[in-house]
Scaffold this motif. Structure first.
Motif, PDB file in Angstrom:
ATOM      1  N   THR A 149       0.837  -1.193   0.000  1.00 36.82           N
ATOM      2  CA  THR A 149       0.000   0.000   0.000  1.00 36.82           C
ATOM      3  C   THR A 149       0.870   1.241   0.000  1.00 36.82           C
ATOM      4  OG1 THR A 149      -1.779   1.180   1.144  1.00 36.82           O
ATOM      5  CG2 THR A 149      -0.148   0.103   2.530  1.00 36.82           C
ATOM      6  N   GLY A 150       0.319   2.322  -0.520  1.00 37.88           N
ATOM      7  CA  GLY A 150       0.995   3.607  -0.499  1.00 37.88           C
ATOM      8  C   GLY A 150       0.306   4.600   0.407  1.00 37.88           C
ATOM      9  N   GLU A 151      -0.690   4.137   1.179  1.00 39.25           N
ATOM     10  CA  GLU A 151      -1.475   5.009   2.048  1.00 39.25           C
ATOM     11  C   GLU A 151      -1.277   4.637   3.517  1.00 39.25           C
ATOM     12  OE1 GLU A 151      -3.143   7.553   0.970  1.00 39.25           O
ATOM     13  OE2 GLU A 151      -2.801   7.112  -1.153  1.00 39.25           O
ATOM     14  N   GLU A 152      -0.970   5.641   4.354  1.00 42.02           N
ATOM     15  CA  GLU A 152      -0.820   5.382   5.777  1.00 42.02           C
ATOM     16  C   GLU A 152      -2.086   4.786   6.382  1.00 42.02           C
ATOM     17  OE1 GLU A 152      -0.140   8.263   4.311  1.00 42.02           O
ATOM     18  OE2 GLU A 152       1.675   9.196   5.096  1.00 42.02           O
ATOM     19  N   SER A 153      -3.233   5.261   5.910  1.00 37.84           N
ATOM     20  CA  SER A 153      -4.512   4.830   6.482  1.00 37.84           C
ATOM     21  C   SER A 153      -4.814   3.364   6.227  1.00 37.84           C
ATOM     22  CB  SER A 153      -5.653   5.687   5.917  1.00 37.84           C
ATOM     23  OG  SER A 153      -5.691   5.591   4.500  1.00 37.84           O
ATOM     24  N   ALA A 154      -4.111   2.757   5.270  1.00 41.25           N
ATOM     25  CA  ALA A 154      -4.390   1.362   4.924  1.00 41.25           C
ATOM     26  C   ALA A 154      -3.409   0.382   5.561  1.00 41.25           C
ATOM     27  CB  ALA A 154      -4.368   1.192   3.409  1.00 41.25           C
ATOM     28  N   VAL A 155      -2.386   0.898   6.240  1.00 41.85           N
ATOM     29  CA  VAL A 155      -1.345   0.021   6.772  1.00 41.85           C
ATOM     30  C   VAL A 155      -1.893  -0.952   7.810  1.00 41.85           C
ATOM     31  CG1 VAL A 155       0.797  -0.052   8.103  1.00 41.85           C
ATOM     32  CG2 VAL A 155       0.513   1.649   6.305  1.00 41.85           C
ATOM     33  N   ILE A 156      -2.655  -0.439   8.761  1.00 44.75           N
ATOM     34  CA  ILE A 156      -3.159  -1.297   9.836  1.00 44.75           C
ATOM     35  C   ILE A 156      -4.137  -2.331   9.291  1.00 44.75           C
ATOM     36  CG2 ILE A 156      -4.461  -1.320  12.003  1.00 44.75           C
ATOM     37  CD1 ILE A 156      -3.319   1.514  12.489  1.00 44.75           C
ATOM     38  N   GLU A 157      -5.039  -1.907   8.419  1.00 43.73           N
ATOM     39  CA  GLU A 157      -5.998  -2.834   7.819  1.00 43.73           C
ATOM     40  C   GLU A 157      -5.267  -3.926   7.034  1.00 43.73           C
ATOM     41  OE1 GLU A 157      -9.657  -2.924   4.561  1.00 43.73           O
ATOM     42  OE2 GLU A 157      -8.676  -1.035   5.076  1.00 43.73           O
ATOM     43  N   MET A 158      -4.252  -3.552   6.265  1.00 40.55           N
ATOM     44  CA  MET A 158      -3.484  -4.526   5.496  1.00 40.55           C
ATOM     45  C   MET A 158      -2.810  -5.533   6.424  1.00 40.55           C
ATOM     46  SD  MET A 158      -0.206  -3.838   2.945  1.00 40.55           S
ATOM     47  CE  MET A 158       0.857  -3.314   4.298  1.00 40.55           C
ATOM     48  N   THR A 159      -2.250  -5.042   7.517  1.00 41.79           N
ATOM     49  CA  THR A 159      -1.551  -5.922   8.462  1.00 41.79           C
ATOM     50  C   THR A 159      -2.483  -6.947   9.069  1.00 41.79           C
ATOM     51  OG1 THR A 159       0.023  -4.152   9.002  1.00 41.79           O
ATOM     52  CG2 THR A 159      -0.172  -5.975  10.562  1.00 41.79           C
ATOM     53  N   LEU A 160      -3.659  -6.495   9.492  1.00 40.00           N
ATOM     54  CA  LEU A 160      -4.607  -7.398  10.157  1.00 40.00           C
ATOM     55  C   LEU A 160      -5.263  -8.346   9.167  1.00 40.00           C
ATOM     56  CD1 LEU A 160      -6.290  -4.888  12.638  1.00 40.00           C
ATOM     57  CD2 LEU A 160      -4.398  -6.464  13.067  1.00 40.00           C
ATOM     58  N   ARG A 161      -5.627  -7.840   7.996  1.00 44.20           N
ATOM     59  CA  ARG A 161      -6.332  -8.669   7.011  1.00 44.20           C
ATOM     60  C   ARG A 161      -5.467  -9.826   6.546  1.00 44.20           C
ATOM     61  NH1 ARG A 161      -8.936  -5.887   1.814  1.00 44.20           N
ATOM     62  NH2 ARG A 161     -10.374  -5.184   3.466  1.00 44.20           N
ATOM     63  N   HIS A 162      -4.205  -9.570   6.315  1.00 44.78           N
ATOM     64  CA  HIS A 162      -3.320 -10.601   5.773  1.00 44.78           C
ATOM     65  C   HIS A 162      -2.488 -11.299   6.847  1.00 44.78           C
ATOM     66  CE1 HIS A 162      -4.128  -9.538   1.574  1.00 44.78           C
ATOM     67  NE2 HIS A 162      -4.126  -8.274   1.977  1.00 44.78           N
ATOM     68  N   ARG A 163      -2.713 -10.904   8.108  1.00 39.59           N
ATOM     69  CA  ARG A 163      -1.970 -11.518   9.221  1.00 39.59           C
ATOM     70  C   ARG A 163      -0.472 -11.550   8.902  1.00 39.59           C
ATOM     71  NH1 ARG A 163      -5.886 -16.674  10.874  1.00 39.59           N
ATOM     72  NH2 ARG A 163      -7.763 -15.438  11.235  1.00 39.59           N
ATOM     73  N   LEU A 164       0.055 -10.394   8.645  1.00 41.42           N
ATOM     74  CA  LEU A 164       1.435 -10.291   8.197  1.00 41.42           C
ATOM     75  C   LEU A 164       2.423 -10.817   9.235  1.00 41.42           C
ATOM     76  CD1 LEU A 164       1.471  -6.727   6.569  1.00 41.42           C
ATOM     77  CD2 LEU A 164       1.137  -8.948   5.449  1.00 41.42           C
ATOM     78  N   GLY A 165       3.409 -11.543   8.733  1.00 48.78           N
ATOM     79  CA  GLY A 165       4.513 -11.938   9.589  1.00 48.78           C
ATOM     80  C   GLY A 165       5.530 -10.826   9.682  1.00 48.78           C
ATOM     81  N   VAL A 166       5.702 -10.085   8.562  1.00 51.10           N
ATOM     82  CA  VAL A 166       6.654  -8.979   8.519  1.00 51.10           C
ATOM     83  C   VAL A 166       6.029  -7.810   7.770  1.00 51.10           C
ATOM     84  CG1 VAL A 166       8.910  -8.199   7.705  1.00 51.10           C
ATOM     85  CG2 VAL A 166       8.647 -10.532   8.565  1.00 51.10           C
ATOM     86  N   LEU A 167       6.116  -6.632   8.338  1.00 56.81           N
ATOM     87  CA  LEU A 167       5.678  -5.404   7.681  1.00 56.81           C
ATOM     88  C   LEU A 167       6.902  -4.553   7.393  1.00 56.81           C
ATOM     89  CD1 LEU A 167       3.624  -3.237   6.767  1.00 56.81           C
ATOM     90  CD2 LEU A 167       3.553  -2.455   9.163  1.00 56.81           C
ATOM     91  N   LEU A 168       7.136  -4.257   6.112  1.00 56.27           N
ATOM     92  CA  LEU A 168       8.207  -3.354   5.694  1.00 56.27           C
ATOM     93  C   LEU A 168       7.574  -1.992   5.438  1.00 56.27           C
ATOM     94  CD1 LEU A 168       9.999  -5.719   3.151  1.00 56.27           C
ATOM     95  CD2 LEU A 168      10.573  -5.359   5.559  1.00 56.27           C
TER      96      LEU A 168
END
Length: 257
Positions: free
Chosen positions: A67-86
């Motif tokens: 994502t290129g939007e700050e507002s979408a970072v948290i949603e992306m992390t939770l939705r995909h259950r990220l192991g690593v966020l860059l």
């Protein structure tokens, strides 16, 4: 008439399959190991593409979203259950590192790695204090990025040499500033108040200090009250810490009881 015996072809050798390539009914591929799910957050499309190009060929790493939007970072992390966020250092520091702190709070299993354009800057200090697992420069080696993802996914931490130097310089600067401030405060005390403070820093009670300095307990209390006011402290513990930072306890003997 003699019958020709029926010839049968030998049975074919069984094919070997590995768990990661064997496809069971339904077409779902079973993997021998779970890939690390990675998400990328950066305002620059080209940067996100470059990170993808570096990570996608790597075994055991699965870039699932960006994502290129700050507002979408948290949603992306939770939705995909990220192991690593860059995440870009500027995005990570949005609203005083609020994004990074929120990710760490809502998804503790997600390791956050900050990607910085330069190692310095106050915003990097705030981000590093927010609980990230590492910091890399965007200009670094792509193989270092792959290695870093694997390290933080396993519970480790990574800092590029430039960021590590920045952190060490910052720590040294903070220690120097604290010592200088403590010495400045101590400089405003009288000789007797310094003596009292030195014994306070050794953990002595008022009665012990009185005997060591041949003072009355009332006189010790008065000295302590004045020195706390001068140091701007609310209690003896804080005053003792200032004394230690200023080096006031160095060379003092604890047998003056």
């Amino acid at each position: 008439m003699a019958q020709t015996p029926l010839r049968t072809a030998p049975a074919p050798a069984p094919r070997r399959t590995t768990l990661s390539h064997a496809t069971p009914p339904g077409g779902i591929v079973q993997r021998a190991e779970t890939a690390v799910t990675v998400g990328i957050a950066d305002r620059e499309v080209l940067v996100r593409g470059g990170i993808r190009a570096a990570l996608e060929p790597a075994h055991g790493i699965d870039v699932v979203a960006d994502t290129g939007e700050e507002s979408a970072v948290i949603e992306m992390t939770l939705r995909h259950r990220l192991g690593v966020l860059l995440i870009d250092s500027g995005m990570a520091d949005t609203r005083g590192a609020w994004v990074t702190r929120t990710v760490r709070r809502l998804s503790p299993s997600t390791a956050v790695v900050v990607l910085a354009s330069a190692p310095g800057g106050g915003h990097l200090d705030r981000v590093l204090r927010s609980g990230v697992a590492g910091c890399l420069l965007k200009s670094g080696n792509p193989q270092d990025l792959v290695a870093a993802v694997r390290v933080v996914a396993g519970g480790g931490a990574v800092l590029c040499p430039e960021a590590a130097k920045h952190v060490l310089d910052r720590v040294a600067r903070i220690d120097t500033e604290r010592v200088d401030r403590a010495r400045e405060l101590i400089g405003g005390l009288t000789l007797r108040e310094r003596e009292v403070l030195g014994l306070v820093a050794q953990g002595m009670a008022n009665g012990q200090i009185a005997r060591a300095l041949q003072l009355s307990e009332g006189g010790v209390k008065a000295h302590i009250s004045r020195l706390l006011t001068k140091l701007g402290c609310g209690n003896r513990v804080r005053a003792a810490l200032i004394a230690q930072d200023a080096g006031l306890t160095e060379g003092l003997s604890a047998d003056r009881t």
